[in-house]
Design an enzyme around this catalytic site. Structure first.
Site, PDB file in Angstrom:
ATOM      1  N   SER A 246      41.289  25.560  48.718  1.00  0.00           N
ATOM      2  CA  SER A 246      41.164  25.742  47.278  1.00  0.00           C
ATOM      3  C   SER A 246      41.279  24.396  46.568  1.00  0.00           C
ATOM      4  CB  SER A 246      42.236  26.742  46.821  1.00  0.00           C
ATOM      5  OG  SER A 246      41.956  27.251  45.560  1.00  0.00           O
ATOM      6  N   ASP A 477      34.212  35.112  47.711  1.00  0.00           N
ATOM      7  CA  ASP A 477      35.400  34.438  47.173  1.00  0.00           C
ATOM      8  C   ASP A 477      35.401  34.509  45.646  1.00  0.00           C
ATOM      9  OD1 ASP A 477      37.398  32.556  46.373  1.00  0.00           O
ATOM     10  OD2 ASP A 477      37.139  31.459  48.238  1.00  0.00           O
ATOM     11  N   HIS A 505      39.764  35.065  48.969  1.00  0.00           N
ATOM     12  CA  HIS A 505      39.792  33.636  48.693  1.00  0.00           C
ATOM     13  C   HIS A 505      40.072  32.840  49.961  1.00  0.00           C
ATOM     14  CE1 HIS A 505      40.288  29.919  46.697  1.00  0.00           C
ATOM     15  NE2 HIS A 505      41.605  29.915  46.647  1.00  0.00           N
TER      16      HIS A 505
END
Length: 536
Positions: A246, A477, A505
């Protein structure tokens, strides 16, 4: 940039890799930095015009700089981590912890210093050891220390045999020298309020300036990447081996740009597009979460006990109407707290980070609230995401999230035309999530009154001179859309894209195929064939 994100408004959330997705680890850690002043009300003093953050050095000198050698040459004093009595089934002392000094301002390395908190789990097979693998779970604001101390199972599928796993709390985060803005009571009121009066951004900016003003100009990701290289040097590693999720992909990209010759095997999972302004980033993320919300609702109506009816076309709208309705009619939970609309949206969207198991839990929690009028489970999910414990204590994740975002490129105030275009895109492509947005809800976070601002502008990631990089993208995602992984791969030029066809995610750990491909690259340097796609 999220890795950025999502919203402090209670709809979208900072994209931290949830510990539960990493074999049961959690991201919360205690903080040793000074807490803010005890006042529950942030300073009401006028916010000054933003002053530019220090201009970054275009080509950092790194360990070749005589003024930085004292930092690169540190001897890290590892010792058993302190065990947290609140984690009854976990013994954090099985990991090792330490601290690392870095300059507050790299333009003045002889001046004030700050500390980074570190944690590691050493490989038990020293004969097979490749080196250290540095980990970042995302955020910004996520704790790499917590990822290691709580992630007792992470890496047991092969990485632990080859690497010491090393986590770190970036500058401004967690147990490192940390940003602190609001005390627990003020943070509760701020997070759980549905009131939008145009002052939220300024209230938070004033609180952060009052309690952490000296640190704010120096918590940007460019400086965090320089810290990463100091850590590499202090660990005695000639190259940086890195696994970032991320926001951690943005941190990794910043490292590749500044220290391409020091990069080793780098994996970036859940990519951030560094070319976007924060406004565009927030809009694209809202659109992606809307798709995930509709996918969840369509799946719900196929399952037993779904409270959203039988029509997949109407289910998402029914859920959104219920969540929005809590603005006027919040639910009272068993401990007397109120489940507001913002908190209910946060709890709901937080579970879209996960997979089918998370969807099942969300389905049951929504039914509990809609059918029985019990909001305890949705409230608990929001508390968990906001890192609020059962005693009402918060870590600094959201304070750090805001401070780091506002120190990074992309935080400039948009023009009226840009803002109007963003509102129209949300109306067209994310009508459920954005139905009752106030203008301030489009800023993620709201940096318009922030006291410091970088002169840098968003731009493509660069890795000229770096070895091949592995980028992982997940087609469903919600927090870092798959298109961002495609764009980061193209920008880097020397990257291979590994695709995971699934929901949730990030992709690592969600399928044997994805994990095997990542582990093979990290342990042998062999990339998956171009175009490789993994399924659940």
């Amino acid at each position: 940039m999220i890795a950025n994100t999502v919203r402090l408004t209670g709809r979208l959330l900072p994209a931290v890799l949830a510990a539960t997705l990493l074999a049961g680890c959690t991201s919360g850690t205690s903080t040793e930095a000074a807490a803010p002043s005890p006042s529950a009300t942030p300073s009401a003093s006028p916010t000054p015009e933003p002053s530019p953050s220090p201009t970054p050095t275009p080509k950092p000198t790194g360990e070749a700089d005589p003024e930085l050698r004292q930092f690169y040459g540190q001897q890290i004093a590892w010792a058993a981590c302190a065990d947290d009595p609140k984690t009854e089934k976990l013994d954090e002392s099985t990991a090792q912890c330490a601290r690392l000094r870095v300059p507050l301002d790299y333009a003045a390395p002889a001046g004030e210093t700050i500390e980074l908190a570190l944690a590691r789990r050493q490989t038990a097979q020293q004969g097979k050891r490749i080196g250290s693998l540095l980990l970042n779970p995302g955020g910004p604001g996520g704790s790499g220390v917590g990822m290691v101390t709580h992630g007792t199972e992470f890496g047991k599928d092969g990485l632990r045999e080859s690497y010491d796993l090393v986590g770190f709390d970036p500058r401004g985060v967690g147990a490192s020298t940390a940003v602190h803005c609001m005390d627990d009571r003020a943070r509760d009121e701020f997070d759980n309020s549905d009131v939008r009066d145009g002052t939220r951004g300024k209230r938070l900016a004033d609180a952060c300036a009052a309690n952490s003003g000296k640190l704010l100009p120096h918590v940007g990701t460019r400086d965090a990447a320089r810290d990463l290289d100091v850590l590499r040097g202090a660990l005695g590693e000639p190259k940086l081996n890195y696994l970032g999720f991320s926001y951690g992909t943005y941190l990794g990209s910043r490292y590749l740009e500044q220290f391409p010759d020091k990069a080793g095997r780098v994996v970036l999972d859940g990519a951030v597009d560094s070319t976007l302004s924060q406004l565009d980033h927030a809009v694209q993320q809202n659109v992606s979460f809307e798709k995930a919300l509709r996918a969840f609702a369509a799946d719900c109506v196929k399952q037993k006990g779904c409270s959203l009816g039988k029509d997949p076309e109407q289910a998402a709208g029914k859920l959104a109407a219920f969540l929005d309705g809590l603005k006027k009619n919040p639910l009272t939970t068993s401990d007397g707290r109120k489940l507001t609309s913002g908190y209910a949206w946060t709890g709901t969207l937080s579970m879209l980070y996960g997979n089918a198991t998370s969807w099942e839990y969300l389905r049951n929690s929504v039914a509990w609230a809609m059918v029985r009028g019990k909001g305890d489970y949705l409230l608990a999910m929001a508390d968990d995401y906001y890192s609020r414990d059962e005693d009402g204590k918060h870590d600094n994740m959201l304070d750090a999230y805001t401070a780091i975002h506002c120190a990074d490129p992309g935080a400039d105030v948009p023009t009226e035309a840009q803002f109007a275009a963003a509102k129209q895109k949300l109306h067209d492509e994310a009508p459920l999530i954005s139905a009752h947005y106030a203008d301030e809800d489009l800023f993620d976070p709201d940096c318009r009154t922030w006291p410091y601002r970088t002169t840098e502008q968003p731009g493509p990631a660069k890795a000229a001179g770096a070895p091949p990089v592995l980028v992982v993208g997940t087609t469903g995602d919600p927090a870092t859309p798959y298109a961002w992984a495609e764009q980061l791969t193209a920008q880097l030029g020397n990257a291979t894209l590994l695709t995971f066809e699934g929901e949730g995610h990030t992709g690592y750990g969600r399928s044997k195929c994805t994990a095997a491909a990542v582990n093979t690259f990290l342990t042998t340097g062999t990339l998956p064939p171009p175009g490789t796609r993994c399924k659940e």
